[in-house]
Design a protein around this motif. Sequence first.
Motif, PDB file in Angstrom:
ATOM      1  N   LEU A  63      -8.870  -0.975  25.385  1.00  0.00           N
ATOM      2  CA  LEU A  63      -8.492  -1.833  24.675  1.00  0.00           C
ATOM      3  C   LEU A  63      -7.205  -1.813  24.286  1.00  0.00           C
ATOM      4  O   LEU A  63      -6.555  -2.745  23.764  1.00  0.00           O
ATOM      5  N   ALA A  67      -5.682  -5.089  25.007  1.00  0.00           N
ATOM      6  CA  ALA A  67      -5.673  -5.951  24.035  1.00  0.00           C
ATOM      7  C   ALA A  67      -4.859  -5.871  22.631  1.00  0.00           C
ATOM      8  O   ALA A  67      -4.072  -6.406  22.372  1.00  0.00           O
ATOM      9  N   MET A  71      -2.926  -8.206  20.202  1.00  0.00           N
ATOM     10  CA  MET A  71      -3.711  -8.228  18.844  1.00  0.00           C
ATOM     11  C   MET A  71      -2.862  -7.981  17.396  1.00  0.00           C
ATOM     12  O   MET A  71      -3.130  -8.326  16.439  1.00  0.00           O
ATOM     13  N   VAL A  75      -8.760  -4.033  16.765  1.00  0.00           N
ATOM     14  CA  VAL A  75      -9.683  -4.768  16.700  1.00  0.00           C
ATOM     15  C   VAL A  75     -10.839  -3.964  16.720  1.00  0.00           C
ATOM     16  O   VAL A  75     -11.150  -2.978  16.631  1.00  0.00           O
ATOM     17  N   ALA A  77     -13.835  -4.051  17.990  1.00  0.00           N
ATOM     18  CA  ALA A  77     -14.245  -3.498  19.181  1.00  0.00           C
ATOM     19  C   ALA A  77     -13.788  -2.063  19.521  1.00  0.00           C
ATOM     20  O   ALA A  77     -14.499  -1.191  20.186  1.00  0.00           O
ATOM     21  N   ILE A 161      -4.211 -15.010  25.527  1.00  0.00           N
ATOM     22  CA  ILE A 161      -5.309 -15.046  26.286  1.00  0.00           C
ATOM     23  C   ILE A 161      -4.947 -14.600  27.745  1.00  0.00           C
ATOM     24  O   ILE A 161      -5.556 -13.834  28.198  1.00  0.00           O
ATOM     25  N   ILE A 164      -4.861 -10.759  28.036  1.00  0.00           N
ATOM     26  CA  ILE A 164      -6.092  -9.952  27.985  1.00  0.00           C
ATOM     27  C   ILE A 164      -6.710 -10.391  29.255  1.00  0.00           C
ATOM     28  O   ILE A 164      -7.567  -9.548  29.650  1.00  0.00           O
ATOM     29  N   THR A 165      -6.815 -11.436  29.554  1.00  0.00           N
ATOM     30  CA  THR A 165      -7.850 -12.012  30.824  1.00  0.00           C
ATOM     31  C   THR A 165      -7.010 -11.834  32.099  1.00  0.00           C
ATOM     32  O   THR A 165      -7.630 -11.996  33.261  1.00  0.00           O
ATOM     33  N   ASN A 228      -7.905 -11.778  17.122  1.00  0.00           N
ATOM     34  CA  ASN A 228      -9.115 -11.755  17.600  1.00  0.00           C
ATOM     35  C   ASN A 228      -9.827 -12.848  17.450  1.00  0.00           C
ATOM     36  O   ASN A 228     -10.662 -13.542  18.252  1.00  0.00           O
ATOM     37  N   ALA A 231      -8.804 -16.073  19.526  1.00  0.00           N
ATOM     38  CA  ALA A 231      -9.172 -15.773  20.796  1.00  0.00           C
ATOM     39  C   ALA A 231     -10.685 -15.906  21.196  1.00  0.00           C
ATOM     40  O   ALA A 231     -11.076 -17.032  21.966  1.00  0.00           O
ATOM     41  N   ALA A 232     -11.289 -15.352  20.328  1.00  0.00           N
ATOM     42  CA  ALA A 232     -12.603 -15.264  20.554  1.00  0.00           C
ATOM     43  C   ALA A 232     -13.461 -16.540  20.493  1.00  0.00           C
ATOM     44  O   ALA A 232     -14.518 -17.055  20.849  1.00  0.00           O
ATOM     45  N   VAL A 279     -17.265 -15.989  29.491  1.00  0.00           N
ATOM     46  CA  VAL A 279     -16.627 -14.675  29.562  1.00  0.00           C
ATOM     47  C   VAL A 279     -17.408 -13.935  30.561  1.00  0.00           C
ATOM     48  O   VAL A 279     -18.534 -13.584  30.599  1.00  0.00           O
ATOM     49  N   TYR A 390     -11.925 -13.580  34.462  1.00  0.00           N
ATOM     50  CA  TYR A 390     -12.270 -12.877  33.079  1.00  0.00           C
ATOM     51  C   TYR A 390     -13.173 -13.963  32.521  1.00  0.00           C
ATOM     52  O   TYR A 390     -14.238 -13.765  32.064  1.00  0.00           O
ATOM     53  N   THR A 391     -12.184 -15.056  31.901  1.00  0.00           N
ATOM     54  CA  THR A 391     -13.023 -16.267  31.254  1.00  0.00           C
ATOM     55  C   THR A 391     -12.997 -17.374  32.277  1.00  0.00           C
ATOM     56  O   THR A 391     -12.012 -17.334  32.942  1.00  0.00           O
TER      57      THR A 391
HETATM   58  C1  2IO Z   1      -9.904  -8.304  22.498  1.00  0.00           C
HETATM   59  C2  2IO Z   1     -12.075 -13.279  26.068  1.00  0.00           C
HETATM   60  C3  2IO Z   1     -11.283 -13.241  23.900  1.00  0.00           C
HETATM   61  C4  2IO Z   1     -13.801 -10.793  21.890  1.00  0.00           C
HETATM   62  C5  2IO Z   1     -11.300  -8.174  22.818  1.00  0.00           C
HETATM   63  C6  2IO Z   1     -11.982  -7.056  22.117  1.00  0.00           C
HETATM   64  C7  2IO Z   1     -11.866  -9.301  22.495  1.00  0.00           C
HETATM   65  C8  2IO Z   1     -13.382  -9.781  22.781  1.00  0.00           C
HETATM   66  C9  2IO Z   1     -14.123 -11.004  24.608  1.00  0.00           C
HETATM   67  C10 2IO Z   1     -14.651 -12.134  23.958  1.00  0.00           C
HETATM   68  C11 2IO Z   1     -13.674 -13.104  24.316  1.00  0.00           C
HETATM   69  C12 2IO Z   1     -12.228 -12.935  24.646  1.00  0.00           C
HETATM   70  N1  2IO Z   1     -13.794  -9.734  23.901  1.00  0.00           N
HETATM   71  N2  2IO Z   1     -14.272 -11.810  22.595  1.00  0.00           N
HETATM   72  O1  2IO Z   1     -14.604 -10.753  25.791  1.00  0.00           O
HETATM   73  O2  2IO Z   1     -13.506 -10.915  20.607  1.00  0.00           O
END
Ligand code: 2IO
Length: 402
Positions: A63, A67, A71, A75, A77, A161, A164-165, A228, A231-232, A279, A390-391
Motif C-alpha cells: 500500500l 495507496a 491517500m 492508512v 491498513a 480511485i 488505487i484500482t 480513505n 474512497a471506501a 471489491v 479491482y472494483t
Molecule cells: C487504500 C477500493 C477503496 C479500503 C486501501 C487501504 C483502501 C481499502 C479496499 C476498500 C475499497 C477501496 N481497500 N476500502 O479494498 O479502505
Amino acid sequence: PVVDNRPSVLSEDFAADPYRYFAQLRDQDPVHHEPLIDGYFLSRHEDVKRVLTDHEAFTTQTLQVRAEPVMRGPVLAQMTGAEHTAKRRIVVRAFTGRALQDQIRVIRANAAELMAPFLPQGRMDLVNDFGKPFALNVTLDVLGLDRRDWRQVAAWHSGVIEFITGLTLTPERRRDCVECAEQLEAYLRPVIEQRRRDPGDDLISKLCTTAIDGVTMTDRDVTALIINVLAASAEPADKTLALLFKHLIDHPDQLAQVRQDPDLLAAAIAETLRYTPPVQLIPRQAAQDAVFAGTTVPAGATVFCMIGAANRDPGVFTAPDAFDIHRPDLGTARSFTAAAEHLSFGTGLHQCVGTAFARAEIETVAAMLLPLLEEVRYSPGFRYQESGLYTRGPLSLSLDFT
Ligand code: 2IO
C-alpha cells in the motif's frame, strides 16, 4: 511450440465477464502469474483466506506504493501493533452507537431528497441518477463536508480511485491522479485545522479529537483517513445497491419474497456481496517465499486475492454460481462480521472497518426504495454492462417502475 492459452486477467475477454473464468482459475491455475505487472492472482478460498489471515507472512506494505501517494499519508491498513489497535478503535467508535444512528438519519435524508424528482417520472438510472450522488453526498455529510462541493470532490475522488484500482496505469495518468489527491488534501487542510479548534459531531472532528490509550491522530493520519473513508464509502456503495436490484429483478421470486418479508433484505444484501463483490481484488506482499498448491510465490512479490473467485469456491459454497438468498451456507447474521464465509469485506486484522456502516447504508436505502419502486423492471432497450477489475459494478441500471 508450447502455446499458453490461459486467459490473462488483464485481457479484454476477462474484463468483459471475469465470472466465466473463475472455475478454470481455481482448478487449473490457482496461482496465476501475470508477467506484465508481476503479480500473483490467487483464486481459491483457502488460499485467499490464508493470505488475509496471516498478516505477518503477507503484509500490507504494497500500500505504500499502491495507496499512500493518493491517500497523502498512511492508512489504517498499513499500520500494525499498538498504533493500529488504538487508531482502528478511534474509527470503530466513530461508526458505532449514537454516531451510527446519526449516520442513518443522514442516509435517509439523502435518499429521500435524491429520489423525489424521479418518482413522478417512473424511470431512473439507479447508478448515475441515484447511487453515485447518494454515496458521495452521504459520505460528505458524515464527514461534515459541504455537499455543495460534491461534483468537485467527485472529480478528485475518481482520480484517487483510478490510482488505487488501475492495474496498468501510464506514468502520466498516475501523475494526474496524484494531482487530484494533492488538491483534495489542500481542500481538507483548513477544514482539519478548523475542526481541531472547534470540533462538532462529525467524523472529521472525531478523528481529530478522540484519544485512545494516549494515542491520537496526526494531521497526516486524519488526512489519509478522510481520503480513505471517502474512497471506501463512495466507491463500493452505488455498485452494491445496483447489483442488489439487478439480482432481485433477475430473480423475481426472490424479489417477491423480500417485498413480503423485509427481514429477508439482510440476506439479499449478504448474498449480493458474496455473489458479486464490489471489491474484487485485495493486494498483499509476501514477506517470505510462500507455497500455494505447489507453486512458490517469491518473497517480496505482490499477491492479489481474487475475492469474486474465492466467494464462488464450491468447497465453501454449494452451487456457488446461483444467486440464492436462502442458501444455508450464507450465514446472514455472520455475514457482516469477522465470522463471514464470503470474503467481500476481507478478513483478519485489516477486515473492513466500515462493515456496520455499509450494512446500515444499503439496508436503509434498499428498504426505502423497494416500496417506492413498484413493479420495478429494466427500461425498454436497456443493455446491462459491468466494468472494472479491482472494483466492479454496473455502468448503469436504467429502471422503470410504477
Ligand atoms: C487504500 C477500493 C477503496 C479500503 C486501501 C487501504 C483502501 C481499502 C479496499 C476498500 C475499497 C477501496 N481497500 N476500502 O479494498 O479502505
